[in-house]
Design a protein around this motif. Sequence first.
Motif, PDB file in Angstrom:
ATOM      1  N   ARG A  34       5.245   1.675 -29.536  1.00 24.95           N
ATOM      2  CA  ARG A  34       3.805   1.539 -29.321  1.00 24.95           C
ATOM      3  C   ARG A  34       3.440   0.547 -28.226  1.00 24.95           C
ATOM      4  O   ARG A  34       2.268   0.360 -27.930  1.00 24.95           O
ATOM      5  CB  ARG A  34       3.131   1.154 -30.648  1.00 24.95           C
ATOM      6  CG  ARG A  34       2.938   2.374 -31.523  1.00 24.95           C
ATOM      7  CD  ARG A  34       2.841   2.069 -32.986  1.00 24.95           C
ATOM      8  NE  ARG A  34       2.546   3.305 -33.716  1.00 24.95           N
ATOM      9  CZ  ARG A  34       3.407   4.286 -33.918  1.00 24.95           C
ATOM     10  NH1 ARG A  34       4.641   4.202 -33.445  1.00 24.95           N
ATOM     11  NH2 ARG A  34       3.056   5.382 -34.580  1.00 24.95           N
ATOM     12  N   GLN A  35       4.452  -0.049 -27.616  1.00 23.90           N
ATOM     13  CA  GLN A  35       4.203  -0.969 -26.512  1.00 23.90           C
ATOM     14  C   GLN A  35       4.184  -0.193 -25.191  1.00 23.90           C
ATOM     15  O   GLN A  35       4.741   0.895 -25.086  1.00 23.90           O
ATOM     16  CB  GLN A  35       5.270  -2.061 -26.474  1.00 23.90           C
ATOM     17  CG  GLN A  35       5.463  -2.778 -27.804  1.00 23.90           C
ATOM     18  CD  GLN A  35       4.155  -3.261 -28.415  1.00 23.90           C
ATOM     19  OE1 GLN A  35       3.413  -4.017 -27.793  1.00 23.90           O
ATOM     20  NE2 GLN A  35       3.870  -2.832 -29.634  1.00 23.90           N
ATOM     21  N   ASP A  36       3.554  -0.782 -24.181  1.00 17.47           N
ATOM     22  CA  ASP A  36       3.493  -0.146 -22.867  1.00 17.47           C
ATOM     23  C   ASP A  36       3.478  -1.257 -21.814  1.00 17.47           C
ATOM     24  O   ASP A  36       2.430  -1.779 -21.457  1.00 17.47           O
ATOM     25  CB  ASP A  36       2.251   0.730 -22.751  1.00 17.47           C
ATOM     26  CG  ASP A  36       2.241   1.557 -21.469  1.00 17.47           C
ATOM     27  OD1 ASP A  36       3.152   1.369 -20.628  1.00 17.47           O
ATOM     28  OD2 ASP A  36       1.337   2.399 -21.303  1.00 17.47           O
ATOM     29  N   ALA A  37       4.661  -1.632 -21.344  1.00 16.89           N
ATOM     30  CA  ALA A  37       4.795  -2.710 -20.364  1.00 16.89           C
ATOM     31  C   ALA A  37       4.889  -2.129 -18.955  1.00 16.89           C
ATOM     32  O   ALA A  37       5.705  -1.246 -18.702  1.00 16.89           O
ATOM     33  CB  ALA A  37       6.044  -3.545 -20.668  1.00 16.89           C
ATOM     34  N   ARG A  38       4.049  -2.657 -18.058  1.00 18.51           N
ATOM     35  CA  ARG A  38       4.032  -2.153 -16.681  1.00 18.51           C
ATOM     36  C   ARG A  38       4.048  -3.302 -15.666  1.00 18.51           C
ATOM     37  O   ARG A  38       3.223  -3.348 -14.757  1.00 18.51           O
ATOM     38  CB  ARG A  38       2.797  -1.286 -16.465  1.00 18.51           C
ATOM     39  CG  ARG A  38       2.671  -0.146 -17.450  1.00 18.51           C
ATOM     40  CD  ARG A  38       1.473   0.732 -17.179  1.00 18.51           C
ATOM     41  NE  ARG A  38       1.378   1.825 -18.125  1.00 18.51           N
ATOM     42  CZ  ARG A  38       0.620   2.906 -17.943  1.00 18.51           C
ATOM     43  NH1 ARG A  38      -0.137   3.001 -16.849  1.00 18.51           N
ATOM     44  NH2 ARG A  38       0.599   3.864 -18.850  1.00 18.51           N
ATOM     45  N   PRO A  39       4.967  -4.257 -15.794  1.00 10.79           N
ATOM     46  CA  PRO A  39       5.009  -5.356 -14.833  1.00 10.79           C
ATOM     47  C   PRO A  39       5.504  -4.872 -13.478  1.00 10.79           C
ATOM     48  O   PRO A  39       6.272  -3.901 -13.401  1.00 10.79           O
ATOM     49  CB  PRO A  39       6.018  -6.323 -15.459  1.00 10.79           C
ATOM     50  CG  PRO A  39       6.942  -5.423 -16.219  1.00 10.79           C
ATOM     51  CD  PRO A  39       6.066  -4.342 -16.780  1.00 10.79           C
TER      52      PRO A  39
END
Length: 207
Positions: A34-39
């Motif tokens: 359920r996470q969405d990391a876009r660094p």
Amino acid sequence: MVVRSLLTRVVGAGVLAAVLLVVSTALAIWYTARQDARPPSDAIVVLGSAQYNGVPSSIFEARLEHALALYEQGVAPVIVTVGGKAAGDQFTEAEAGRDYLTAAGVPADALLPVQEGVDTLESMRAVGAAFRERGWGSAVLVTDPWHAMRAERMAEDAGIDAESSPTRQGPAVQTRATQLRYILRETAAYLLYRVTGESVAGAPGIG
């Protein structure tokens, strides 16, 4: 009687610990999904899945479309497609992914196909080698939600600073029954990897 009682308690404690480990791992997989990391990263890495004569399967296509959206948002200047081919195939998964993204308008110099790996572990080790050759260190991984935690772990073990941005489309997320099946499979695959250091080849997103 005392020895038997002690053995019963030891066995009971072991069973309880095993159950807790499985449940906590499944919950961690559910949470990571359920996470969405876009660094900002050196590259977007798309985990391969089935392709048919160069045409990505629906699962693979969903991943590629998500990677394309991340690229267009400026998350990374390069998309890495990864995956080898099964016996008898004419195309690798990496080639099928690259060709799909090329047709979608991604420039050739923004695509890097890593044509190795029959499962996630082999693929991430190959990607890790490609990163080291280019001096890259960070990546956003694109795969199915339930696959994200294991993919992150394998990428990190391959020397990549990895976070994941899972796709929210495709067959792997269509129904609750499908989601539960994938979580159970991923729980077993993740625990096996942590214990043995080996991967599991299986259903799409599980290998």
